[in-house]
Each structure stands twice: as C-alpha cells, then as structure tokens.
Design a protein around this motif. Structure first.
Motif, PDB file in Angstrom:
ATOM      1  N   ILE A   7       0.794  -1.204  -0.025  1.00  0.00           N
ATOM      2  CA  ILE A   7      -0.094  -0.095   0.121  1.00  0.00           C
ATOM      3  C   ILE A   7       0.790   1.343  -0.073  1.00  0.00           C
ATOM      4  O   ILE A   7       1.773   1.369   0.882  1.00  0.00           O
ATOM      5  N   LEU A   8       0.650   2.297  -1.002  1.00  0.00           N
ATOM      6  CA  LEU A   8       1.486   3.249  -1.297  1.00  0.00           C
ATOM      7  C   LEU A   8       0.461   4.532  -1.157  1.00  0.00           C
ATOM      8  O   LEU A   8       0.237   4.715  -2.353  1.00  0.00           O
ATOM      9  N   PRO A   9       0.674   5.211  -0.165  1.00  0.00           N
ATOM     10  CA  PRO A   9      -0.221   6.634  -0.274  1.00  0.00           C
ATOM     11  C   PRO A   9       0.763   7.594  -1.093  1.00  0.00           C
ATOM     12  O   PRO A   9       2.023   7.524  -1.180  1.00  0.00           O
ATOM     13  N   ASP A  15       6.850  12.072 -10.314  1.00  0.00           N
ATOM     14  CA  ASP A  15       8.043  11.661 -10.752  1.00  0.00           C
ATOM     15  C   ASP A  15       8.752  10.565  -9.998  1.00  0.00           C
ATOM     16  O   ASP A  15       9.912   9.917 -10.373  1.00  0.00           O
ATOM     17  N   ASN A  16       8.079  10.192  -8.872  1.00  0.00           N
ATOM     18  CA  ASN A  16       8.523   8.979  -8.020  1.00  0.00           C
ATOM     19  C   ASN A  16       8.140   7.752  -8.497  1.00  0.00           C
ATOM     20  O   ASN A  16       8.831   6.643  -8.217  1.00  0.00           O
ATOM     21  N   ILE A  17       6.649   7.759  -8.789  1.00  0.00           N
ATOM     22  CA  ILE A  17       6.128   6.488  -8.941  1.00  0.00           C
ATOM     23  C   ILE A  17       6.750   5.308  -9.875  1.00  0.00           C
ATOM     24  O   ILE A  17       6.668   4.265  -9.853  1.00  0.00           O
ATOM     25  N   PRO A  18       7.123   5.974 -11.139  1.00  0.00           N
ATOM     26  CA  PRO A  18       7.441   4.991 -12.124  1.00  0.00           C
ATOM     27  C   PRO A  18       8.750   4.306 -11.457  1.00  0.00           C
ATOM     28  O   PRO A  18       8.898   3.142 -11.787  1.00  0.00           O
ATOM     29  N   ILE A  19       9.715   4.909 -10.940  1.00  0.00           N
ATOM     30  CA  ILE A  19      11.044   4.406 -10.263  1.00  0.00           C
ATOM     31  C   ILE A  19      10.752   3.645  -9.187  1.00  0.00           C
ATOM     32  O   ILE A  19      11.067   2.555  -9.113  1.00  0.00           O
ATOM     33  N   CYS A  20       9.615   4.040  -8.402  1.00  0.00           N
ATOM     34  CA  CYS A  20       9.131   3.147  -7.359  1.00  0.00           C
ATOM     35  C   CYS A  20       8.537   1.856  -7.922  1.00  0.00           C
ATOM     36  O   CYS A  20       8.770   0.916  -7.358  1.00  0.00           O
ATOM     37  N   TYR A  21       7.578   1.879  -8.727  1.00  0.00           N
ATOM     38  CA  TYR A  21       7.015   0.716  -9.232  1.00  0.00           C
ATOM     39  C   TYR A  21       8.050  -0.131  -9.713  1.00  0.00           C
ATOM     40  O   TYR A  21       8.140  -1.304  -9.765  1.00  0.00           O
ATOM     41  N   SER A  22       9.203   0.203 -10.823  1.00  0.00           N
ATOM     42  CA  SER A  22      10.040  -0.375 -11.212  1.00  0.00           C
ATOM     43  C   SER A  22      11.033  -1.376 -10.260  1.00  0.00           C
ATOM     44  O   SER A  22      11.145  -2.421 -10.346  1.00  0.00           O
ATOM     45  N   ARG A  23      11.275  -0.504  -9.210  1.00  0.00           N
ATOM     46  CA  ARG A  23      12.038  -1.186  -7.911  1.00  0.00           C
ATOM     47  C   ARG A  23      11.036  -2.334  -7.182  1.00  0.00           C
ATOM     48  O   ARG A  23      11.638  -3.277  -6.909  1.00  0.00           O
ATOM     49  N   ASP A  95       7.634   7.762  -1.732  1.00  0.00           N
ATOM     50  CA  ASP A  95       8.729   8.956  -2.188  1.00  0.00           C
ATOM     51  C   ASP A  95      10.219   8.062  -2.536  1.00  0.00           C
ATOM     52  O   ASP A  95      11.329   8.928  -2.323  1.00  0.00           O
ATOM     53  N   LEU A  96      10.174   6.531  -2.334  1.00  0.00           N
ATOM     54  CA  LEU A  96      11.475   6.186  -2.256  1.00  0.00           C
ATOM     55  C   LEU A  96      12.449   6.253  -1.087  1.00  0.00           C
ATOM     56  O   LEU A  96      13.492   5.505  -1.030  1.00  0.00           O
ATOM     57  N   GLN A  97      11.956   6.939  -0.227  1.00  0.00           N
ATOM     58  CA  GLN A  97      12.839   6.822   1.270  1.00  0.00           C
ATOM     59  C   GLN A  97      12.688   5.846   2.161  1.00  0.00           C
ATOM     60  O   GLN A  97      13.419   5.357   2.886  1.00  0.00           O
ATOM     61  N   HIS A  98      11.369   5.122   1.965  1.00  0.00           N
ATOM     62  CA  HIS A  98      11.372   3.644   2.406  1.00  0.00           C
ATOM     63  C   HIS A  98      11.777   2.644   1.559  1.00  0.00           C
ATOM     64  O   HIS A  98      11.165   2.379   0.474  1.00  0.00           O
ATOM     65  N   PRO A  99      13.146   2.274   1.557  1.00  0.00           N
ATOM     66  CA  PRO A  99      13.884   1.267   0.679  1.00  0.00           C
ATOM     67  C   PRO A  99      13.079   0.008   0.579  1.00  0.00           C
ATOM     68  O   PRO A  99      12.698  -0.869   1.414  1.00  0.00           O
ATOM     69  N   VAL A 100      12.732  -0.299  -0.606  1.00  0.00           N
ATOM     70  CA  VAL A 100      11.918  -1.477  -1.140  1.00  0.00           C
ATOM     71  C   VAL A 100      12.970  -2.593  -0.759  1.00  0.00           C
ATOM     72  O   VAL A 100      12.142  -4.083  -0.699  1.00  0.00           O
ATOM     73  N   GLU A 197      16.291   6.248   2.399  1.00  0.00           N
ATOM     74  CA  GLU A 197      17.151   6.620   1.118  1.00  0.00           C
ATOM     75  C   GLU A 197      16.706   8.200   0.596  1.00  0.00           C
ATOM     76  O   GLU A 197      15.825   8.854   1.431  1.00  0.00           O
ATOM     77  N   ASN A 198      17.408   8.625  -0.231  1.00  0.00           N
ATOM     78  CA  ASN A 198      17.032  10.102  -0.663  1.00  0.00           C
ATOM     79  C   ASN A 198      15.765  10.019  -1.587  1.00  0.00           C
ATOM     80  O   ASN A 198      15.484   9.040  -2.299  1.00  0.00           O
ATOM     81  N   ARG A 199      15.182  11.204  -1.494  1.00  0.00           N
ATOM     82  CA  ARG A 199      13.784  11.417  -2.212  1.00  0.00           C
ATOM     83  C   ARG A 199      14.494  11.316  -3.746  1.00  0.00           C
ATOM     84  O   ARG A 199      15.318  12.182  -4.036  1.00  0.00           O
TER      85      ARG A 199
END
Length: 315
Positions: A7-9, A15-23, A95-100, A197-199
């Motif tokens: 679950i991702l609010p 700009d972050n979602i495509p990279i978040c989805y890929s990871r 926002d990619l600060q929580h590392p997958v 991690e960094n945003r």
C-alpha cells in the motif's frame, strides 16, 4: 489468494512513482509470492493519477484509489488497508525513502511467526540537527503523554498479518493514529532497522506543523492523561495560593510591616490564568474530536477506483 499487498499513499509523487514501481516489481518478483500494489491518490494536484492509471493498463497487479480531496496520510493508509486482499500487507511511502529492498526481510520475519513487523529509521549522517531534535521530541512527548512505548524513528513502513489488518479495518475511530494502534493492539511484534534513502524528486510533506498535528492526534486518540495533568496543575496552584494567603496573614497580623508582594501576586494570577486557558484548550480539543466522531462522517471519500471489492470506510 494474493499473498502480499503493498500500500503506497501518494501526494504529488508523479516523478517518483515510475521508479518506485520498477524497484517494487523487481523485488517482489524475486520473492516468488503473488502480490498487488495499491496506490492511494491522496488529492494530488499534479499528474500522479495519470501515471498510476498508465501503470494499471500495463500491469493487472496495480490497483488504485483516488480521493475526492486531500484527506491526509493516515487516512490514505487506512483506505489501502481496507482494499488489501493479501495475507500480509506492507505499508510504505511512494517517495523512495522507504527502501523496497527491506521488504524481503519483512517477509522473512513474518514467516518466522511475527504478526507485525515494524521498522525503525536510523538517522544518516546527512540528516539535519533540527530534523533529529524534532523527531526525538516528537516521540518523547508522545510516549510521556500516552504511556506508549513508540521507538525513536518508528515509521508507517511495516508489515501486518491478515488478522491484524482486519482489526485495523474494523476500528471505528475517525482520526485513526496507526502507529499508536499498532502498539496498542498487541500481537507478536518485532522491529527491523533501515536507513532512509534520498527522495528521487519533490520535497517531504511532513512539515513541523504536520508532525505537531500527528502528535496531537496520537495524544488525544490514546489517552486522557493531559486532562489528568490539569488536575495536578490545579492542585499545585491551590498549594501556591495557600502559601500566598499564609504569607499575607503572617505579615498583616504578626509584624508591623505593610503587606508587600503585589508583583508576585500579579505574576501568580497571570500564570494561573494562562494555565486555565491551557486546560480549556485541552478540554476543547477532546470535545471537538468527540463532536467530529459522533457525526459519523466517513474518514475519506473515494472519487474513483479500479477495485470492485473494496470495503467501505468505517464511519
């Protein structure tokens, strides 16, 4: 049955979602478990929802919920939990600060028998002094006033078992403070440390005012200790008032000096008035929250979604 729900609010995270989805897909595919990703559009003002819909067209495992306006991070998490179908649910920020990369470790601890796997952020060297101090103050104040034991650096990045998710979904509170509820409900819990991690893009929406509002939600949701502190405060002022009266009587009847100390008396009255107004404000906060709760409004409104079997928000 879906094994894992993520679950991702999202609030202006286009700009972050495509990279978040890929990871996410890389990590989740490597676990060998069936999964779904639920993006919750929390009243975005950019093209975040368009990006999410594009992902949905390309991947049937992507689901989304779009709010009619911004209802807040906690309510977005709650909506995602209401929609989750997995035997386990992971809540995390987009926002990619929580590392997958931590998700496999969360799953491993869940498979060991833990029903809640919390995470704790360790401050990196780049974290500013102000951020560290306000975070420490937040948790210390919250723990003192509520009697809870939230660890410094606790976050809404966690895994919950299906039975825990069902408990959270049944909670009737309008302003549900998830960190406190997780602590309160028990179950077998453990904690995994991670380094934020960094945003990739954008700025954090958790400003000092939002942190203060979150702390206020946590305090008023889980304890009446501030009201009890008011009783202790009133007792203290009764003692001070009694001492003042005793001093005045002693000077008036046992000495030939005139009664002095009007400055101290004025200070005492001022402090007492300030304390009274403070307690009225605390009482007003509780009364206001009770008023909002008894109106039975839903905690959020869904404008659109591609989820057919979502549970309605509990009023």
């Amino acid at each position: 049955m879906v094994r894992l729900s993520v679950i991702l609010p999202c609030h202006n995270e286009a700009d972050n979602i495509p990279i978040c989805y890929s990871r996410l897909t890389d990590i989740l595919s490597s676990t060998g478990k069936t999964y779904e990703c639920i993006f919750v559009d929390d009243g975005n003002t950019d093209h975040t929802l368009t990006v999410i819909k594009d992902l949905c067209r390309r991947d049937s495992r992507i689901r989304y919920i779009s709010f009619s306006r911004n209802f807040g991070h906690q309510k977005a998490l709650r909506a995602g939990l209401n929609a989750a179908r997995g035997r386990a649910a992971v809540t995390m920020d987009a926002d990619l600060q929580h590392p997958v990369s931590v998700i496999p470790e969360l799953l491993a601890r869940w498979e060991e028998g833990y029903e809640i796997v919390n995470t704790r952020r360790t401050d990196a060297a780049r974290t500013g002094l102000f951020k560290r101090l306000t975070s420490r103050l937040f948790y210390r104040t919250l723990n003192f006033l509520t009697g809870m034991n939230l660890q410094k650096g606790a976050a809404d990045f966690r895994l919950t078992d299906r039975k825990v998710t069902d408990v959270l979904c049944r909670c009737p509170e309008n302003d549900l403070f998830l960190r406190g509820m997780i602590n309160w409900c028990g179950f077998r819990q453990t904690t995994v440390a991670y380094r934020a991690e960094n945003r990739h893009a954008g700025q954090s929406r958790y400003t000092l005012s939002r942190m203060a509002a979150l702390a206020l939600d946590g305090i008023t949701s889980f304890t009446i200790r501030p009201l009890r502190l008011g009783v202790l405060l009133s007792g203290l002022f009764v003692l001070l008032g009694g001492a003042e009266i005793g001093y005045v009587c002693y000077v008036a009847f046992c000495t030939d000096r005139s009664v002095s100390g009007w400055a101290s008396l004025a200070i005492l009255i001022t402090v007492l008035g300030a304390a009274t107004l403070l307690m009225l404000g605390i009482i007003g906060e509780y009364v206001g929250r009770t008023f909002m709760q008894v109106k039975q409004r839903p905690p959020y409104i869904i404008r659109e979604t591609n989820i057919n079997d979502i549970n309605p928000p509990t009023p």
